[in-house]
Design an enzyme around this catalytic site. Structure first.
Site, PDB file in Angstrom:
ATOM      1  N   CYS A   9      57.431  47.693  56.259  1.00 58.55           N
ATOM      2  CA  CYS A   9      56.285  46.824  56.543  1.00 58.55           C
ATOM      3  C   CYS A   9      55.195  47.011  55.500  1.00 58.55           C
ATOM      4  O   CYS A   9      54.435  47.990  55.544  1.00 58.55           O
ATOM      5  CB  CYS A   9      55.728  47.113  57.942  1.00 58.55           C
ATOM      6  N   CYS A  67      51.631  47.001  56.886  1.00 59.31           N
ATOM      7  CA  CYS A  67      51.264  48.243  57.578  1.00 59.31           C
ATOM      8  C   CYS A  67      50.945  49.357  56.586  1.00 59.31           C
ATOM      9  O   CYS A  67      49.993  50.111  56.758  1.00 59.31           O
ATOM     10  CB  CYS A  67      52.411  48.734  58.470  1.00 59.31           C
ATOM     11  N   ASP A  68      51.754  49.476  55.549  1.00 64.00           N
ATOM     12  CA  ASP A  68      51.713  50.678  54.711  1.00 64.00           C
ATOM     13  C   ASP A  68      51.295  50.458  53.256  1.00 64.00           C
ATOM     14  O   ASP A  68      51.132  51.418  52.507  1.00 64.00           O
ATOM     15  CB  ASP A  68      53.094  51.358  54.722  1.00 64.00           C
TER      16      ASP A  68
END
Length: 313
Positions: free
Chosen positions: A135, A138-139
């Site tokens: 992701c 997300c990261d």
């Protein structure tokens, strides 16, 4: 354990727990089964920095524990176990847990999530949370000014590579074939991005690094006479080869799209079966974020409450 419930929630990510919070506060006395991965996909990520209300960030596991406690505080019964079969052909609906206990439910909220596809390399497990991610949203933040690689050749891979190019200094796009499957507009976007280098006809065969990912072992034109081994130095390795929604047990009853995501009647969470609702990544092909899953969980609980009220259940 109750064998007859008004609201049964299957799955325990942000969607399931948020549905539980709303359902329990509406006196639906929900029962939630956590499934194989209590807390869902978020428990496989380390730091979550984009969930509102946590200015310092929080680990995925802690965030899910907080949501679980909040649901339990208002009366949700949280149980371990996974749904292994369903029968939505009559009312009340029947859900089998762990192949043995059958529960009758007036409403069912499905929040079983989706599973990111991986290449199946042992190194992906070895470096999970240490440079391997599925992701970018997300990261990606952790890779500012660094070098990353994205695996995939479809729209998702191109989107992730474009997103990461806004953060990282360099992005490799590792593509197995000699062309991109992505739509023309997405292809143009990555082709014209000076930060993205596309490695066509490359397969990833391994990752390396001491305390996390430091590089990837690739093979160019694998299986051909001019096959060539290539190593690239990277700080992050992103999978963008798709997700598999966890919907196998529902396919005989619910309308799914061609990939297997549950079709819902926007803007509600209603499925094609009365009294069955879906929330989170199991029905979200587009956003796949903790916060959007939580929002869908809220919608599902409110839809379930309205349904029960209308039916006088």
């Amino acid at each position: 354990m109750r064998n007859k419930v008004r609201c049964l929630i299957i799955g325990s990510g942000p969607a399931g727990y948020t549905a539980a919070i709303y359902a329990s506060r509406a006196n639906l006395e929900p029962v939630l089964y956590e499934g194989l991965q209590p807390g869902g996909q978020l428990t496989t990520t380390t730091e979550v920095e984009n969930f509102p209300g946590y200015p310092e960030g929080i680990t995925g596991t802690e965030l899910m524990e907080d949501l679980k406690k909040q649901a339990q505080r208002y009366g949700t019964e949280v149980l371990s176990g996974r749904a292994t079969a369903v029968d939505f052909s009559s009312h009340p609906h029947k859900v089998t847990i762990d192949n043995e206990n059958v529960i009758e439910a007036d409403t069912v909220i499905i929040s079983t999530g989706a599973t990111a596809k991986y290449l199946g390399l042992p190194d992906e497990t070895k470096y999970a949370g240490q440079g391997v991610s599925a992701c970018a949203t997300c990261d990606g933040f952790f890779y500012r000014k660094k070098t990353v690689a994205v695996v995939g050749g479809g729209d998702t891979a191109c989107e992730e590579a474009t997103y990461l190019s806004g953060l990282a200094d360099k992005v490799y796009l590792i593509v197995r074939k000699d062309y991109l499957r992505a739509s023309q507009i997405m292809q143009d976007r990555v082709m014209n991005n000076p930060k993205i280098e596309i490695l066509f006809e490359h397969n990833t065969v391994g990752l390396f690094g001491e305390n996390g990912v430091e590089g990837a072992h690739l093979v160019k034109r694998m299986g051909e006479s001019d096959e060539e081994k290539v190593d690239i130095a990277i700080d992050g390795f992103f999978l963008a080869i798709g997700h598999t929604p966890n919907t196998d047990i529902f396919k005989d009853f619910l309308e799914l799209d061609e990939v297997g995501y549950i079709k819902i009647q926007d803007p509600t969470s209603k499925t094609n079966i009365e009294g069955v609702f879906a929330a989170g990544d199991v029905a979200d092909t587009h956003y796949r974020q903790a916060i959007t899953a939580a929002g869908m969980g809220c919608r599902a609980a409110m839809d379930a409450e309205r349904y029960l009220s209308e039916k006088g259940l």
